[in-house]
Enzyme design. Structure first.
Site, PDB file in Angstrom:
ATOM      1  N   HIS A   1     -27.401  22.258  -5.948  1.00 13.48           N
ATOM      2  CA  HIS A   1     -26.176  21.861  -5.522  1.00 13.48           C
ATOM      3  C   HIS A   1     -26.151  20.873  -4.127  1.00 13.48           C
ATOM      4  CE1 HIS A   1     -22.077  21.811  -4.018  1.00 13.48           C
ATOM      5  NE2 HIS A   1     -22.287  22.577  -2.721  1.00 13.48           N
TER       6      HIS A   1
ATOM      7  N   HIS B   1     -25.794  20.843   4.260  1.00  7.03           N
ATOM      8  CA  HIS B   1     -24.299  21.229   4.468  1.00  7.03           C
ATOM      9  C   HIS B   1     -23.914  22.600   4.295  1.00  7.03           C
ATOM     10  CE1 HIS B   1     -23.804  21.034  -0.010  1.00  7.03           C
ATOM     11  NE2 HIS B   1     -22.727  21.667   0.189  1.00  7.03           N
TER      12      HIS B   1
ATOM     13  N   GLU C   1     -23.847  27.847   7.148  1.00 11.43           N
ATOM     14  CA  GLU C   1     -23.033  28.945   6.603  1.00 11.43           C
ATOM     15  C   GLU C   1     -23.568  29.925   5.904  1.00 11.43           C
ATOM     16  OE1 GLU C   1     -18.913  28.608   4.131  1.00 11.43           O
ATOM     17  OE2 GLU C   1     -19.826  26.786   4.453  1.00 11.43           O
ATOM     18  N   ASP C   2     -24.676  29.635   5.007  1.00  9.35           N
ATOM     19  CA  ASP C   2     -25.314  30.518   4.037  1.00  9.35           C
ATOM     20  C   ASP C   2     -26.815  30.947   4.505  1.00  9.35           C
ATOM     21  OD1 ASP C   2     -23.013  30.265   2.753  1.00  9.35           O
ATOM     22  OD2 ASP C   2     -23.674  28.886   1.152  1.00  9.35           O
TER      23      ASP C   2
ATOM     24  N   ASP D   1     -19.099  17.347  -1.610  1.00  3.71           N
ATOM     25  CA  ASP D   1     -19.513  18.800  -1.672  1.00  3.71           C
ATOM     26  C   ASP D   1     -18.349  19.240  -2.779  1.00  3.71           C
ATOM     27  OD1 ASP D   1     -20.243  21.500  -1.671  1.00  3.71           O
ATOM     28  OD2 ASP D   1     -18.687  21.453   0.067  1.00  3.71           O
TER      29      ASP D   1
ATOM     30  N   ASP E   1       2.375   1.528 -21.046  1.00  3.02           N
ATOM     31  CA  ASP E   1       1.586   0.929 -20.257  1.00  3.02           C
ATOM     32  C   ASP E   1       0.402   1.640 -19.760  1.00  3.02           C
ATOM     33  OD1 ASP E   1       3.134   2.762 -18.862  1.00  3.02           O
ATOM     34  OD2 ASP E   1       3.650   1.840 -17.033  1.00  3.02           O
TER      35      ASP E   1
END
Length: 787
Positions: free
Chosen positions: A51, A75, A79-80, A142, A262
């Site tokens: 990812h 990134h 957080e993880d 992301d 259109d």
């Protein structure tokens, strides 16, 4: 042999002829991220590192700098993974650390609902973008890769993420001029939010491809010949509108695909002779050619009146420049035309990324003054988040003010102002200056005096009439469109009518809590704690906020009751943990806030049913249905009133027992009804009763609330041969009871049609309790098949 995970990224960097030191910096970030995410996997069971590498590839294709690409790789590390910001800054510098922190969600705080968490995360994101605009590139990259890989999520989660993408991230990409990214986010959002409509439009576009290509070829060949004759170098590209654009037009105009004429578009990109780096926003030397080509197009084909738009002379808010027109093409089919230079095209595709300037030393410089001026709306967002205490109101305001269509109006001096569609002279006055808004008494539009609630149109020349003694009136809030105007009006009334608001707020709270309770609260130490939760320290400020409407009476009353409950529980010797002890688990019960609580396993209440809380030792508060038999064993002083939160993001297990005639396909019919209601089936068990020629089918469903459970129960009860549907405890295991004549454990028996009517009896309470509470209300009929 499979290629290394990072190979695609470094092939892009090599193709772009990046400097060796930049590539080495990015490789170091990759190795850091690889080590941090080692052992982590995505929902697809692929290594998690895939990812961030794909996010970095998206950023590299945008020609982002080395710090931005490295931040894309890193990134999710803060957080993880067990990595501290200080450690990241020491390894990759302050810029990378700040970008990653800006993208990182607020995971360490407790929120009362998913909406509040989403709003606070967006508020934090906007502040981070204002500090370093590269944050938005990483965030959007992301989100784009997450949308590309959304197949592995459950349908409900897919719909939630797609809705958030269409409401927030696609418009945000548009605001920053990232056209290509906006289109892909919108199409993917449509795919998961409205999958059937997406598939239908995709098929219709594919079916009409040959005719569309023929029509485009006819126009392109005719144009190309004339451009060559005039020695104008240009690329002509024919393309259909993207799927979301087609879907949106079908909804807005209430037309079928066949009625839309259109959907064809041709883009003429004139080759620029200027700087191919496309990082400057100075006047384009080839702008004049755009108008020359426009005249040529109108000479070759009949233009459609009212469809010409000049975004070169008046660029959009995101720096987009182009000439738009529509012509009558072959077979009378309208064709949209866009004419722009190569430089304009680059800015239209890459937006803010195209404005980023690179120094020879490799460090990214902040955007120049022209770009900074273009991003003035971003500073306005930051101002709003300081003005608004409530995060959800902030998010709603951003959606309303920034992501709607705009009108362009002029001041008498010729200055251009862009405002949301539907704006009035009051909005214009406050956009010019706060004092102009406060002293406004009237307005002229195109030299005609008009009411202040008049909606302005594109091209209007607006003049505000002022008076020294004038001041705002409350009815302005009814027709002001922009948050800027509404906020300035409110602030004026707050400042000039504070004492009135304090008295009004006091009266409103007295009506809710009682005078003695309110006076006791205002003198108690609990006031400080409640004020902390509301981000207000002065008691008079709380009263004024209620009186003016910044805080609702229920908001304050719930915080007071929550504090009283916490104190009462503490006095009884029970444990009531702080809200931060459960940071990631959403609260089912709105009135309990962050207090430890759980749904009782004996009765498993579902949102919408009447409930009661029971204080326990060591396990917080157990929430029961009011008709639960176990409540009879609980002392009255341990019971407490509770109610459901408005949040409906979680699914709750609920069991139904279906009694029916034993026939072939009855289980399949029941499953079809469950599927039609878009409910997940957790378990299904069948018991057959050969002697009675009946069967009992026990199913466990994941439902959002009692209304959904009622609806599916009613659907099942309408099936032919279903006798009764009732609630049951999903934890009780069913025992297989079959007669000796049962063969091979078969759970269905072919049965001849019966002329008897079925009995539909949905009984929510198999074991009646003293408290009357019908949780599933459906019509009951007297049994005609069994006595």
């Amino acid at each position: 042999m499979s290629q290394p995970i990072e190979q695609g990224l470094f092939e892009i960097l090599t193709r772009q002829q990046r400097r060796a030191e930049d590539i080495a910096f990015i490789r170091r970030a990759y190795e850091f991220a690889y080590k941090a995410h080692d052992g982590q996997y995505r929902k697809s069971e692929e290594p998690y590192i895939i990812h961030p590498v794909e996010v970095a590839c998206i950023l590299a294709e945008l020609n982002s700098d080395a710090q931005t690409i490295s931040a894309g790789l890193l990134h999710d590390v803060l957080e993880d993974c067990d990595v501290k910001p200080k450690e990241m800054e020491e390894a990759f510098g302050k810029d990378v650390r700040q970008i990653v922190e800006g993208v990182t969600k607020l995971g360490k705080f407790s929120f009362s609902s998913k909406e509040e968490r989403q709003a606070e995360n967006f508020r934090k994101l906007i502040v981070a973008i204002a500090e370093d605009v590269r944050v938005v590139l990483v965030k959007l990259a992301d989100r784009l890769h997450n949308m590309r890989t959304l197949d592995h999520m459950v349908a409900r989660k897919q719909a939630d993420i797609a809705k958030e993408t269409l409401e927030i991230y696609a418009p945000l990409a548009n605001r920053f001029g990232l056209g290509q990214m906006k289109w892909e986010l919108e199409d993917l959002g449509l795919k998961y939010l409205h999958p059937e409509e997406y598939a239908e439009i995709l098929q219709l576009v594919a079916d009409s491809r040959s005719e569309r290509e023929y029509l485009i070829t006819q126009v392109v060949e005719k144009l190309r010949g004339e451009l060559v004759a005039r020695k104008i170098e240009a690329e002509i590209v024919g393309r259909p509108k993207h799927l979301f654009g087609i879907w949106k037009k079908m909804k807005r105009q209430e037309k079928t695909f066949e009625e839309l004429y259109d959907v064809l578009a041709i883009r003429i990109i004139i080759e620029s002779n200027g700087d191919k780096n496309f990082c400057e926003l100075n006047a384009d030397p080839d702008t004049q050619k755009c108008y020359e080509v426009m005249g040529l197009v109108h000479a070759l084909f009949r233009p459609i009146p009212g469809r010409f738009k000049d975004y070169i002379a008046m660029p959009k808010f995101n720096s987009y420049q182009s000439l738009h027109t529509a012509i009558v093409g072959p077979k009378g089919r309208p064709v949209e035309m866009q004419i722009r230079t190569r430089k304009m095209h680059h800015i239209a595709e890459y937006g803010i990324a195209a404005h980023w300037k690179y120094k020879e030393a490799g460090d990214a410089a902040q955007a120049d003054t022209d770009v900074d001026r273009k991003l003035s709306w971003l500073r306005q967002l930051v101002d709003w988040q300081q003005d608004l205490v409530d995060a959800q109101e902030y998010l709603d305001t951003v959606k309303m003010d920034l992501f709607e269509d705009e009108v362009f109006v002029f001041s008498p001096r010729g200055d251009v102002f862009d405002l949301p569609t539907g704006s009035t002279p009051i909005d214009f006055a406050y956009r010019v200056h706060t004092d102009v808004g406060h002293r406004c008494v009237g307005a002229r539009i195109n030299d005609r005096i008009v009411p202040l609630n008049t909606n302005m149109k594109n091209g209007d020349i607006v003049e505000i009439i002022t008076s020294k003694n004038a001041h705002p009136t409350m009815d302005w809030l009814n027709f002001a469109k922009t948050h800027q105007a509404k906020n300035r009006i409110r602030q004026w009334f707050k400042k000039h009518h504070r004492e009135e608001h304090i008295q009004q707020g006091k009266q409103m709270l007295e009506a809710e809590l009682g005078r003695s309770n309110l006076e006791e609260f205002l003198k108690s130490p609990a006031l400080k704690e409640v004020g902390r939760k509301l981000n207000i320290s002065d008691p008079n400020d709380i009263l004024a906020a209620v009186g003016y409407g910044d805080l609702s009476v229920s908001q304050v009353a719930n915080k007071i009751r929550e504090q009283e409950q916490a104190e009462a529980i503490a006095k009884k010797g029970y444990v009531a943990p702080t809200p931060t002890s459960q940071p990631s688990k959403p609260s089912h019960i709105g009135s309990l806030g962050g207090l430890m609580h759980h749904l009782a396993k004996c009765c498993q209440p579902v949102p919408g049913e009447d409930i009661l809380g029971v204080v326990t030792r060591g396990s917080g508060i157990a929430v029961h249905r009011t008709d639960c038999n176990n409540l009879l064993k609980v002392d009255a002083d341990r019971r407490m009133a509770v109610d459901w939160s408005q949040e409906r993001s979680s699914a709750y297990p609920a069991a139904l027992q279906v009694e029916c005639l034993d026939r072939v396909g009855i289980a399949g019919d029941i499953l079809k009804k469950v599927s039609d209601n878009k409910i997940n089936l957790r378990d299904l068990r069948v018991e057959t009763h050969r002697d009675k020629k009946t069967a009992t089918i026990n199913i466990i469903l994941d439902v959002i609330d009692v209304d959904q459970l009622t609806k599916v129960s009613q659907s099942i009860s309408q099936i032919s041969d279903v006798l009764r549907v009732q609630r049951r405890d999903h934890r009780k295991k069913t025992t297989q009871k079959t007669t000796p004549s049962s063969s091979g454990g078969s759970n269905v028996t072919p049965l001849k049609p019966t002329g008897k009517k079925k009995n539909v009896n949905i009984n929510p309470n198999p074991t009646p309790a003293p408290v009357k509470n019908a949780t599933l209300r459906t019509s009951k009929k007297r049994s005609q098949t069994a006595e």
